[in-house]
Design an enzyme around this catalytic site. Structure first.
Site, PDB file in Angstrom:
ATOM      1  N   HIS A 180       0.824  -1.211   0.000  1.00 47.86           N
ATOM      2  CA  HIS A 180       0.000   0.000   0.000  1.00 47.86           C
ATOM      3  C   HIS A 180       0.858   1.261   0.000  1.00 47.86           C
ATOM      4  O   HIS A 180       0.625   2.197  -0.774  1.00 47.86           O
ATOM      5  CB  HIS A 180      -0.932  -0.007   1.215  1.00 47.86           C
ATOM      6  CG  HIS A 180      -1.706   1.247   1.388  1.00 47.86           C
ATOM      7  ND1 HIS A 180      -1.318   2.249   2.256  1.00 47.86           N
ATOM      8  CD2 HIS A 180      -2.826   1.694   0.777  1.00 47.86           C
ATOM      9  CE1 HIS A 180      -2.175   3.246   2.170  1.00 47.86           C
ATOM     10  NE2 HIS A 180      -3.111   2.934   1.295  1.00 47.86           N
ATOM     11  N   GLU A 197      41.857  -1.567 -26.142  1.00 43.86           N
ATOM     12  CA  GLU A 197      42.432  -0.888 -24.987  1.00 43.86           C
ATOM     13  C   GLU A 197      43.934  -1.144 -24.855  1.00 43.86           C
ATOM     14  O   GLU A 197      44.563  -0.738 -23.874  1.00 43.86           O
ATOM     15  CB  GLU A 197      41.715  -1.331 -23.710  1.00 43.86           C
ATOM     16  CG  GLU A 197      41.656  -2.846 -23.532  1.00 43.86           C
ATOM     17  CD  GLU A 197      40.675  -3.278 -22.452  1.00 43.86           C
ATOM     18  OE1 GLU A 197      40.297  -2.449 -21.612  1.00 43.86           O
ATOM     19  OE2 GLU A 197      40.277  -4.465 -22.449  1.00 43.86           O
ATOM     20  N   CYS A 219      33.294   2.865 -25.021  1.00 40.11           N
ATOM     21  CA  CYS A 219      32.574   2.700 -23.757  1.00 40.11           C
ATOM     22  C   CYS A 219      33.386   3.229 -22.585  1.00 40.11           C
ATOM     23  O   CYS A 219      32.987   3.085 -21.434  1.00 40.11           O
ATOM     24  CB  CYS A 219      32.208   1.235 -23.526  1.00 40.11           C
ATOM     25  SG  CYS A 219      33.646   0.135 -23.423  1.00 40.11           S
TER      26      CYS A 219
END
Length: 808
Positions: free
Chosen positions: A423, A683, A754
């Site tokens: 709720h 990389e 990225c």
């Protein structure tokens, strides 16, 4: 039947004015979807005409108008007095004789030899209820386990009177409904013995973000009221809808709740609390097969209502499992009113600034993404409500529907118990205020009057901090963001943030780091699961044993947790591309996992050592890498999330790349099969120099600017001493980036980035666009500005008359 009674067989969705929204929906499901496997307990409706007849018979129309005059919802005391007076009048009013006889006769039709006085559920159903723009959920009363005519008539009187609960009066005022124009019907249903089984709720979307890709189920033992009210911390299961049509394994997340109490019926049919056995608390109360059956019913209901309404129709559904016959039943189905009614592509972004460096008072499950501050007010019961002041933070064990007039004035809500469909959570979403549920000890730790900050802006976990923390709020018009040729994507590491981030108009995920999942969800070194006998630390052995309890095969724990985290990200973005980078821990980082020190070498420079692609095929680690492959295969093949692409980090040579692809293929991840693409991180300088050769091995490149800068400049990026030298904008780094973009384009391979640099430096982003990069993946907090920078750079290139990729 008489004008006061309608059997479920006679009711459809168009009968809201006669039987209310809840019962009209039940009749629609009962009549139209049984063939689709949607099981609804039978029953009948006492029509809204009966309610009108009671008011006519007792001449109550004018007294009710008089009592309601001047009630505006702000004066809680006046509201309570008016509600109590009206309820007394309605509950004690005399009924027309025809009505009493009609209800008695209809109840008799439910009887059989086994149950001459069958137990039923008596549910209120208002004619302005379960609308797409206002649910009225929890405003009116329901009575369970009612047996016998006198008890049924008494329950019906209380249901009719509940049209004027304080919360219902306040809700109508808030939504602009005329009190006298709303009528109440009652659904009388055969009782599902959930007190002997289980019950809960499910949403046909992710409740926080509104993503329609999943169904979220909350479940607990016993009657469902404790789940709805937030009186118990339920189990939570997430299922990917797209898996159902192809018969795939749809479950992407399972979370076991505490479920320490349940509601059962006593001999007189009255609900009462009972303790749940320790063994039952520790396990899910739904089997996988039951969860899938529930979701099939939920999706059938959603599709049916989408056809009726001519558009998307997310649903909020209550269900129960009968402990006698073992079957699953749908008890209610209403439109979801928070996300289902949204029409604008505007999001508010909240961010604590600066990030708190203090421990929170308590944590729990975040509801929404907002931040709120104010003095705390501990509410332990209705007697505390009159003292509540606007702008205070409501702190309670759980909330009650009667409290809604006060909840509207809160700056935030904190509860000890409850799940994300309780709720407090539902009302907070409707009101647009932050809420943290399930803190366990909020009422014990947070002092009355203490100023606190309630933050739901840090992912799935909600935090409550002492004091007023500074925060920023930005409104972003997603529809107004520019379109770009360059694919602008996002980096995602934390699965708990995936659905929130997926609301951004990103083309997909350029980098999903599985290290976060392994560190925070798995926590155990994979080799320690495969060879527990080699773990020498007793404390680590004990911790691992606790984590894998319930798994016959400890290695399955690793696969299950890793697959679940990746699947959550992929489901959030489906069908957009999600590039998952395979693990790139260094040996010292792997050693930090439970049991890891017994399996990792001691290296002088782990940054340049046993990491990435070399590790995967090495005898020292390849059986652990097999678990990663099993997890990724489960996500793609079993769950059906073929939008997942894989990426290999720190691959030093093309030959090394081929070895990794061979290992992956041996474990069922064959490049090109079922659309599987495999990328390589760029990389290492060798990735640039030998780009043409790497392009023969992989489907594309993703530039990792951090490691590439480190290795081009010879700078240890973990060293504070030489940190000033580290700069991705260095001409040497830029030349390497430009060269690999050109080489990838010449080879017809995709190339993106990225790394962190585009998120930090707009000029770096412009450089990438000028050289024709295919995609740029940004951190979520940098996405909006980064997208704008990309659009500006593309416009500048067009104005200069040069096509992307032509710059030296």
């Amino acid at each position: 039947m008489t004008r006061f009674i309608r059997e479920f067989e006679e009711i459809s969705h168009g009968d809201v004015a006669l039987v209310g929204g809840k019962t009209a929906s039940l009749g629609e499901l009962y009549n139209r979807l049984r063939a689709a496997g949607v099981r609804v307990p039978g029953g009948f409706a006492i029509t809204a005409d009966a309610y009108t007849a009671i008011l006519d018979h007792g001449r109550l129309h004018e007294p009710l108008r008089r009592i309601l005059a001047g009630v505006d919802g702000r004066d809680v005391g006046r509201l309570a007095e008016a509600g109590a007076e009206i309820r007394r009048l309605v509950e004690t009013a005399s009924w027309p004789g025809e009505l009493t006889a009609s209800v008695t006769d209809a109840y008799g039709t439910l009887a059989d030899s086994a149950a001459p006085m069958p137990a039923v559920a008596v549910r209120s159903s208002a004619t302005a209820e379960d609308l797409p723009e206002a649910s009225f959920a929890g405003q009116h009363e329901t009575y369970l386990g009612v047996s016998g005519v006198p008890a049924l008539l008494a329950a019906c009187r209380r249901c009719f009177a509940s049209l004027f609960t304080d919360r219902a009066i306040s809700y109508r005022i808030h939504h602009g409904f005329d009190h006298m124009a709303v009528r109440l019907s009652i659904a009388v249903q055969r009782m599902v013995r959930a007190d002997l089984g289980a019950a809960g709720v499910m949403f046909t979307l992710e409740p926080e973000s509104g993503s329609a890709n999943v169904v979220v189920i909350n479940a607990a033992y016993g009657l469902g009221d404790l789940v709805v009210s937030g009186g118990v911390d339920p189990d939570e299961l997430w299922l990917f809808k797209g898996a159902l049509d192809r018969g795939a394994h749809a479950i992407i997340r399972r979370t076991v709740g505490r479920k320490d109490v349940k509601l059962v019926l006593d001999d007189a049919g009255r609900p009462q609390r009972a303790d749940v056995a320790a063994a039952d608390r520790a396990r899910l109360c739904l089997s996988d097969a039951e969860a899938v059956e529930l979701v099939r019913m939920a999706v059938a209901i959603e599709r049916h209502y989408a056809t009726l309404r001519g558009g998307p129709s997310p649903m909020d559904i209550e269900w129960a499992r009968d402990g006698v016959d073992g079957r699953l039943y749908i008890l209610q189905a209403r439109p979801e009113t928070v996300h289902g009614s949204k029409t604008t592509a505007v999001v508010d972004v909240f961010e604590l600034s600066p990030w708190p460096d203090v421990a929170p008072l308590v944590t729990g499950r975040a509801v929404g993404h907002q931040v709120g501050t104010g003095p705390a007010r501990c509410v332990r019961g209705a007697a505390d409500l009159p003292a509540f002041q606007p702008g205070e933070v409501l702190v309670s064990a759980q909330t009650d529907p009667h409290w809604e007039p006060v909840m509207k004035r809160a700056s935030a809500i904190v509860t000890d118990r409850g799940g994300r469909t309780c709720h407090a959570a539902i009302v907070s979403r409707e009101l647009g205020i932050p809420c943290v549920v399930g803190t366990e000890r909020g009422t014990a730790v947070i002092a009355d009057g203490q100023t606190v900050t309630v933050s739901c802006a840090q992912g799935e976990t909600g935090f409550v901090y002492a004091g007023a923390m500074p925060f920023e709020r930005r409104t972003v018009d997603l529809a107004g963001l520019p379109a770009t040729r360059t694919a602008v994507m996002v980096n995602v590491g934390n699965p708990d943030e995936a659905f929130r981030v997926a609301a951004l108009p990103a083309r997909g995920v350029g980098l999903a780091r599985i290290e976060f999942i392994i560190s925070n969800t798995v926590r155990v070194h994979p080799l320690a699961l495969l060879h527990p006998d080699r773990v020498t630390d007793a404390a680590a052995r004990a911790a691992i044993a606790r984590l894998v309890s319930g798994y016959a095969d400890p290695a399955a724990y690793f696969v299950d947790r890793l697959a679940g985290g990746v699947a959550l990200i992929a489901a959030a973005f489906h069908p957009r591309e999600v590039i998952v980078r395979l693990s790139d821990f260094k040996s010292n980082e792997y050693a930090g996992l439970l049991g890891g020190r017994d399996f990792e070498p001691a290296e002088e420079n782990p940054m340049l050592g046993f990491r990435g692609a070399y590790r995967y095929a090495h005898p020292r680690y390849r059986e652990a890498f097999a678990l990663e492959c099993r997890a990724m295969k489960r996500v793609r093949d079993d769950v059906g999330l073929e939008n997942v692409k894989l990426m290999v980090p720190f691959c030093r040579t093309p030959a090394e790349g081929r070895r990794v692809l061979d290992v992956m293929a041996a474990h069922g991840l064959r490049r090109g099969e079922r659309g599987l693409e495999v990328y390589v991180m760029c990389e290492i300088p060798s990735n640039v120099v030998l780009a043409a050769e790497f392009a023969e091995v992989f489907d594309g490149f993703s530039i990792g600017s951090n490691d590439l800068t480190q290795l081009v400049l010879g700078v240890d990026r973990d060293s504070e001493i030489v940190a000033p030298v580290f700069d991705e904008r260095n001409p040497a780094v830029l030349r390497m980036v430009a060269e690999v973009i050109a080489a990838a384009r010449a080879a017809g391979r995709k190339i993106g980035i990225c790394g962190q640099a585009p998120s930090d430096y707009p000029e770096f982003t412009r450089f990438l666009v000028e050289h024709g990069i295919d995609s740029i993946s940004l951190s979520p907090d940098a996405f909006v500005r980064g997208l704008e920078v990309v659009a500006e750079a593309e416009r500048a290139s067009a104005a200069a008359g040069s096509a992307p990729g032509t710059h030296a």
